[in-house]
Structures are given as structure tokens and as C-alpha cells.
Write a protein that holds these residues in place. Structure first.
Motif, PDB file in Angstrom:
ATOM      1  N   ASN A  10     -92.641 -22.782   0.688  1.00  0.00           N
ATOM      2  CA  ASN A  10     -93.127 -21.305  -0.124  1.00  0.00           C
ATOM      3  C   ASN A  10     -92.804 -20.039   0.911  1.00  0.00           C
ATOM      4  OD1 ASN A  10     -93.476 -19.454  -2.395  1.00  0.00           O
ATOM      5  ND2 ASN A  10     -96.024 -20.004  -1.846  1.00  0.00           N
ATOM      6  N   ARG A  24     -90.673 -29.967   0.088  1.00  0.00           N
ATOM      7  CA  ARG A  24     -91.680 -29.705  -1.002  1.00  0.00           C
ATOM      8  C   ARG A  24     -91.801 -31.005  -1.727  1.00  0.00           C
ATOM      9  NH1 ARG A  24     -89.030 -25.548  -5.264  1.00  0.00           N
ATOM     10  NH2 ARG A  24     -89.065 -23.271  -3.958  1.00  0.00           N
ATOM     11  N   LEU A  37     -96.345 -23.683  -7.840  1.00  0.00           N
ATOM     12  CA  LEU A  37     -95.806 -25.695  -7.344  1.00  0.00           C
ATOM     13  C   LEU A  37     -96.687 -26.855  -6.740  1.00  0.00           C
ATOM     14  CD1 LEU A  37     -93.523 -23.956  -4.236  1.00  0.00           C
ATOM     15  CD2 LEU A  37     -92.643 -24.629  -6.336  1.00  0.00           C
TER      16      LEU A  37
END
Length: 524
Positions: free
Chosen positions: A451, A95, A471
Motif C-alpha cells: 500500500n 499482501r 486491506l
């Protein structure tokens, strides 16, 4: 003369305003859409608002930068932006890597790629006028284009030559732009055809060749004036038709401007070829080097009898190196038989996995994607049709569009019971879009790590897209070409099923385009 100059400057201003309006419309349909998703998440979980605010501000900033055409990076942009995202790094959080990648996405509009909104491929021709003496074909092209109803002609020239070109061709719109790829690309994106002159002098041909690559990278059809065959000498890819005389060049321009389907087809091929090579070297000795992405193709199936056909289609891919991962849902794939089906093509490594029968499709896909280790991961099906350049088109788009998820929202569907091919959702090509077909999805490794697919039997691809957009991931839709989804009929091929008739007329804009699968028309 002063009044004429004033009118021309006003015309340029109006065109720039129209271009900004198109960009703002793209922002409205994509980045604001993502912003609304973030706000919806914040309302569901107020404690997450502080975490979501920086991402929301980054989205809004990207939108304003894209709309103004400005870039936060003052460095010069290369003629062609190529390459795929970096492989997974074990020491960093996926991320965090996605957040770092998003900070550079504001430069998207300055990249040499089709624009964020659908290109304005109306009857606009941009002719690049080289410095100094005007090439002989310009006059013939001006005469030809002015005979086409609604056609516009832009002459792209250096500021020092602008007055001379305006005086010689008062009926054309003269764009005096600095010699910067980002500014030229802005004009190319609004054109259907770009004309480039390689001239007689090999010493200056490299610059013209770079301009041809730049134009092709925006999805235009490129017409080249090439009296000495310098395209071949320079090793440039074939980006479009070429001519050795002014009369042929003018006829080619008229033909393309009155046939937008040809512009789209040539532009799709030119875009792929421009990003599949890098032009290097000094004038007089320019060469091209290939850009070959590596892709893991993940094939999850419950039908072992269809594996051989699917594996042969992946082995026939061009312009990519393929790692094949086959997951048998309830059975163990025969790795030796799969390797026997290969014919020395794109597929190198072959890995197999077996998923329990009680696993959902999402869990089965996660098993396959987890076993893959390429920087790009593609979901493929065992019964759809993939053209030889399918994976190359998708993989290159991940690089030039700065996208974490790539797919197609305009695509062809073959209905075997009717023996017709329908174009689904036309008009959603070469643009950022929150939706793509699950059968065409390609993800970066970082996007999947952050994800993965949800544990669902149906709708796993839709939920992955929804969460990815929330996201802040960039989802990009490529061209309608090189892929055909297949809907199989019943036991008898001639039986017209009622549900197939409903599918053929489901979308307001869906239309039958071909009789039969017509791979020769769709695979470019």
C-alpha cells in the motif's frame, strides 16, 4: 462467611462483565469500522465480494476473540512480547505476508501491552501478594487506599492463598488468578498502579521482577517494595518509584492514585523500558538483553536549510538503529554535509535521492520509502520536534501491538505565533484507531509494499490510511508524548495570526497545555 464469599464472587463477576463491555466497545469502534469499510468496497465492486468475505470473517472472529479474552494459541505467552516485524522477503508477496500476520492478531488481548480500548486508569491499585507469608507493607497500603474517595484496591494472589488474604483484608477485592501472564495482564490493564514485592530472598526475586515487567508492559505505574536494592542487582530497568519500607510505599501509592497525570507519565516510560529489554536467566542470575529495532527514517523536504537540524534530531534518537534517507524535492541533498552533521549517534547509513519538481508529495515519499531497506519505515518532517525516544516508542509499538501502521492520534502542536502548545484530540492513546497523524506515521515494510502512497500533492497520508484499513491492516495510536508538531508564524514571532487562533480552538477537546514548546514536559 459463606454470604461474604458470595458477595465477593458477585463483585468479581460484575467487574468481569464491565471489562467485557469495554472490550466490546473497542470492537465496535475499530473492527466493526473496518468491516463496514470492506462491505462498502464490496458494494462498489460486487465481483470482489468473494475475495473480501474471508477478510471480513477474520475481522469478526478477531473481534469476538478479543471481547472474550480467549486466545486461539494454547502455547504459553512470554512475560514480555518484543521485537519488530521480519524484514522483507523477496520470494513472497507482501499482501500474502500481511494476511498471514493478521491470523495471529487475535492473540492481541493476551499480549502484555496496553489494551485495545483506552486503559481504565481510574483510582485502582493492584497489589501482587507473593505466596506464603504476607509482606508487611500490605496492611499499610490497604489503610492508605481506603482513605481515597472512589479508590479501589485489588489484591492479586494465587488461589491457594485467596481465603487467607480475604480474611485478613475484607475491605479489598481479592483476585485469585492462576499464575499465567495473560490473566495477570488482564488485571494490570484495569489498574493505575501495580505494587510488587521483591522481598528479602534473591532466589525468588526474579519472579517478582518478571511480574514488574509484565505490569509495566501494560502501561501501569509500578511501585516496588525493594528493601535490598534487588532491582539494581537484577539489572531491571527503572519502571517506577521504589521504597524500602511500608510507610513510604503507602505514601507513594496515595500520591499516584490522586494524580492520574503521573500514572500516565510513569506508565509511558515503563511501557517503553519493559519492551526495550528482555529478561533472561535463572533465579539468582537474571540478566536483561536489549531489544534494539532498526528503522529507516525517510525525510522528504523542499527546504535544504532545515536539513541539518532535522538530521541532528534523528542522530540523537535512543534505543534504535537508524538508516537515514533524505529526498530533496527539486534539489540534490549534500550527502557529505549530512554526514558531517552526525555525531556518532543512532544514524548509521545515509542515502540521498533527488525528486523532480513536478512529482507530487506522494511520489516523492514513495521514492524515499523505496530506497529504504529496514523492516520499519518512518515518515519524518524537517520542522517538527522529535524527542530522543520517539522512534523507539513507535518501533516497539509495531511489535507489541501487532500493527502494520503506527502513529499518534493524540499529539501536541506548538503554535509559534502564540507561543503555546495545544494537545490535539486527547484520549486516543494506546489503542487501535483508524486514524493517526500523517507526521507520525511508521509502517512495516510489508505494509508499504502492499500500500504505497498515492500520487497526490495533498492528503496522501489520509488515503494511505484509508486503503490500509480496507486491506485489514492494524493501525495503532501510541502515547501523546515524544513528538511536537510545529506550526510556524509569520515574519514576526509576536504576531497573533487569526488562523492560528482558529487552529488552537478547532477541536472540542483541544486545550492549551503549555506555554512555549515545553519539550522538557513532553519528551519522556
Amino acid at each position: 462467611m459463606a454470604d461474604q464469599r458470595t458477595q465477593e464472587e458477585l463483585g468479581e463477576a460484575r467487574q468481569r462483565i464491565a471489562r467485557l463491555e469495554r472490550d466490546l466497545e473497542a470492537v465496535t469502534h475499530t473492527r466493526w469500522w473496518r468491516a463496514r469499510e470492506l462491505l462498502r468496497d464490496a458494494r462498489r465492486q460486487p465481483s470482489a465480494l468473494l475475495l473480501l468475505l474471508p477478510r471480513l470473517l477474520r475481522l469478526l472472529l478477531r473481534g469476538s476473540v478479543a471481547a472474550t479474552g480467549e486466545s486461539t494459541d494454547d502455547r504459553a505467552h512470554p512475560p514480555v512480547t518484543t521485537g519488530a516485524p521480519s524484514p522483507k522477503g523477496p520470494a513472497s508477496d507482501p499482501r500474502q505476508r500481511l494476511t498471514e500476520a493478521a491470523t495471529g492478531r487475535a492473540q492481541y488481548q493476551a499480549r502484555l501491552a496496553p489494551c485495545d480500548a483506552p486503559p481504565t486508569r481510574n483510582a485502582t491499585l493492584t497489589a501482587v501478594v507473593p505466596p506464603g507469608a504476607e509482606p508487611p507493607w500490605i496492611g499499610g497500603v490497604v489503610d492508605e487506599v481506603t482513605q481515597i474517595d472512589g479508590a479501589r484496591l485489588w489484591l492479586l494472589t494465587a488461589p491457594a492463598d485467596a481465603d487467607r488474604v480475604r480474611t485478613a483484608h475484607p475491605s479489598a477485592q481479592v483476585l485469585a488468578l492462576r499464575d499465567e501472564p495473560a490473566l495477570r495482564a488482564e488485571a494490570f490493564r484495569a489498574s493505575g498502579v501495580v505494587m510488587v514485592d521483591l522481598g528479602e530472598d534473591r532466589a525468588t526475586a526474579e519472579d517478582a521482577g518478571r511480574t514488574a515487567l509484565e505490569a509495566a508492559a501494560t502501561g501501569c505505574a509500578v511501585v516496588g517494595h525493594d528493601p535490598r536494592g534487588l532491582y539494581t542487582d537484577l539489572g531491571l530497568p527503572d519502571l517506577g518509584p521504589r521504597a524500602q519500607d511500608a510507610a513510604t510505599m503507602a505514601r507513594q501509592a496515595r500520591f499516584l492514585l490522586t494524580n492520574p497525570e503521573m500514572i500516565e507519565r510513569i506508565g509511558a516510560v515503563a511501557l517503553r523500558r519493559a519492551h526495550a529489554s528482555r529478561l533472561t536467566g535463572a533465579a539468582g542470575g537474571a540478566t536483561t538483553t536489549p531489544n534494539v529495532p532498526t528503522v529507516s527514517a525517510v525525510l522528504a523536504t523542499v527546504r535544504p536549510h532545515r536539513l541539518e537540524q532535522a538530521v541532528r534530531a534523528l542522530d540523537a534518537q535512543q534505543g534504535v538503529d537508524v538508516q537515514l534517507v533524505v529526498v530533496g524535492h527539486g534539489f540534490e541533498p549534500d550527502a557529505a554535509a549530512l554526514r558531517t552533521a552526525l555525531d556518532g549517534g543512532a544514524v548509521g547509513e545515509v542515502h540521498t535521492r533527488q525528486a523532480p519538481t513536478d512529482h507530487s508529495l506522494g511520489e516523492v515519499l514513495n521514492l524515499g520509502f523505496g530506497a529504504a531497506d529496514a523492516p520499519l519505515l518512518a515518515k519524518v518532517d524537517d520542522d517538527d520536534l522529535y524527542g530522543p525516544h520517539y522512534l523507539q516508542e513507535q518501533a516497539l509499538a509495531a511489535g507489541y501491538a501487532g500493527a502494520e501502521i503506527v502513529g499518534k492520534w493524540s499529539w501536541h502542536l506548538y503554535l509559534s505565533s502564540l507561543d503555546v502548545t495545544v494537545l490535539r484530540r486527547p484520549g486516543h492513546e494506546h489503542r487501535t484507531h483508524p486514524h493517526v497523524s500523517g507526521a507520525t506515521m511508521l509502517l512495516t515494510r510489508d505494509a508499504f509494499d502492499a500500500n504505497p502512497f498515492p500520487a497526490r500533492a495533498r492528503g496522501e497520508d489520509i488515503e494511505l490510511l484509508r486503503r490500509g484499513v480496507s486491506l485489514g491492516m492494524n493501525v495503532y495510536s501510541t502515547s501523546r508524548f515524544n513528538f511536537i508538531a510545529v506550526r510556524h508564524g509569520g515574519d514576526h514571532g509576536h504576531t497573533w495570526r487569526a488562523d492560528d487562533l482558529e487552529v488552537a480552538t478547532r477541536g472540542a477537546d483541544d486545550r492549551v497545555r503549555f506555554v512555549g514548546p515545553s519539550t522538557d514536559q513532553i519528551f519522556l
